[in-house]
Design an enzyme around this catalytic site. Structure first.
Site, short mmCIF file in Angstrom:
data_model
loop_
_atom_site.label_atom_id
_atom_site.label_comp_id
_atom_site.label_asym_id
_atom_site.label_seq_id
_atom_site.Cartn_x
_atom_site.Cartn_y
_atom_site.Cartn_z
CG ASP A 30 -4.42 26.48 78.23
OD1 ASP A 30 -5.38 26.25 77.48
OD2 ASP A 30 -4.23 27.58 78.81
CG ASN A 86 -14.69 25.40 75.45
OD1 ASN A 86 -15.56 24.74 76.02
ND2 ASN A 86 -13.59 25.82 76.06
CD GLN A 93 -13.98 28.08 69.18
OE1 GLN A 93 -15.16 27.77 68.94
NE2 GLN A 93 -12.99 27.86 68.32
CB SER A 94 -11.14 32.63 74.14
OG SER A 94 -10.14 31.68 74.47
CG HIS A 99 -8.44 24.94 71.01
ND1 HIS A 99 -8.98 25.96 70.25
CD2 HIS A 99 -8.86 25.16 72.28
CE1 HIS A 99 -9.69 26.76 71.03
NE2 HIS A 99 -9.65 26.29 72.28
CG HIS A 101 -9.31 22.78 76.26
ND1 HIS A 101 -8.64 23.83 76.87
CD2 HIS A 101 -10.16 23.36 75.37
CE1 HIS A 101 -9.07 24.98 76.38
NE2 HIS A 101 -10.00 24.72 75.48
P1 AMP Z 1 -10.82 28.17 74.40
O1 AMP Z 1 -11.27 29.11 75.48
O2 AMP Z 1 -11.51 26.84 74.40
O3 AMP Z 1 -10.84 28.84 73.04
O4 AMP Z 1 -9.32 27.82 74.74
C1 AMP Z 1 -8.25 28.63 74.37
C2 AMP Z 1 -7.12 28.29 75.30
O5 AMP Z 1 -5.93 28.79 74.73
C3 AMP Z 1 -7.24 28.87 76.69
O6 AMP Z 1 -7.28 27.81 77.65
C4 AMP Z 1 -6.00 29.73 76.82
O7 AMP Z 1 -5.44 29.69 78.12
C5 AMP Z 1 -5.08 29.13 75.79
N1 AMP Z 1 -4.07 30.00 75.25
C6 AMP Z 1 -4.25 31.25 74.77
N2 AMP Z 1 -3.08 31.74 74.32
C7 AMP Z 1 -2.15 30.76 74.52
C8 AMP Z 1 -0.76 30.66 74.27
N3 AMP Z 1 -0.06 31.68 73.70
N4 AMP Z 1 -0.12 29.52 74.60
C9 AMP Z 1 -0.80 28.50 75.15
N5 AMP Z 1 -2.12 28.54 75.41
C10 AMP Z 1 -2.79 29.65 75.10
#
Ligand code: AMP
Length: 113
Positions: A30, A86, A93-94, A99, A101
């Site tokens: 991450d 998430n 979830q963003s 995915h 974690h």
């Molecule tokens: P979520 O908030 O559960 O959707 O997790 C998305 C995760 O993706 C977050 O922890 C971000 O830090 C991670 N993330 C976003 N862009 C990247 C990237 N280019 N490389 C690695 N991790 C990323």
């Protein structure tokens, strides 16, 4: 496949620190780690959220869990790690590409925030 940052990582259009890959999934660090070890495991096929998975995805979902075991063990946190999925923006979830974690290397509290 819908355009997400993870689709670009799968296609190697943007860099990632990849720690594991097979035909079905990819695991990489991450970019904004929340623990000393923080790895994301993603399927190569697009599933936006866990709730979007269907019966045909059963083997894939099981595979992701076994890869989480493997990655955690290889990273030295096999004895104590937390898995987080998430599902939905309201719980954090963003990126709308499923995915897992894998978090470890420090103590965690319960319940999560
Ligand atoms: P979520 O908030 O559960 O959707 O997790 C998305 C995760 O993706 C977050 O922890 C971000 O830090 C991670 N993330 C976003 N862009 C990247 C990237 N280019 N490389 C690695 N991790 C990323």
């Amino acid at each position: 496949m819908p355009e997400t940052i993870f689709a670009k990582i799968i296609r190697r259009e943007i860099p990632a620190d990849i720690v594991y890959e097979d035909e079905q999934c990819l695991a990489f660090r991450d970019v904004n780690p929340q623990a000393p070890v923080h790895i994301l495991i993603i399927p190569k096929q697009h599933v936006a959220r866990l709730v979007d998975a269907v019966a045909e995805d059963q083997a894939l979902l099981g595979h992701l869990l076994l890869v989480a075991n493997k990655v955690a063990t290889e990273q030295g946190i096999g004895g104590a790690f937390r898995l987080v999925v998430n599902n939905g923006a309201a719980v954090g979830q963003s990126v709308f590409h499923l995915h897992l974690h894998v978090l470890g290397g420090r103590a965690f509290t319960w319940p999560p925030g």
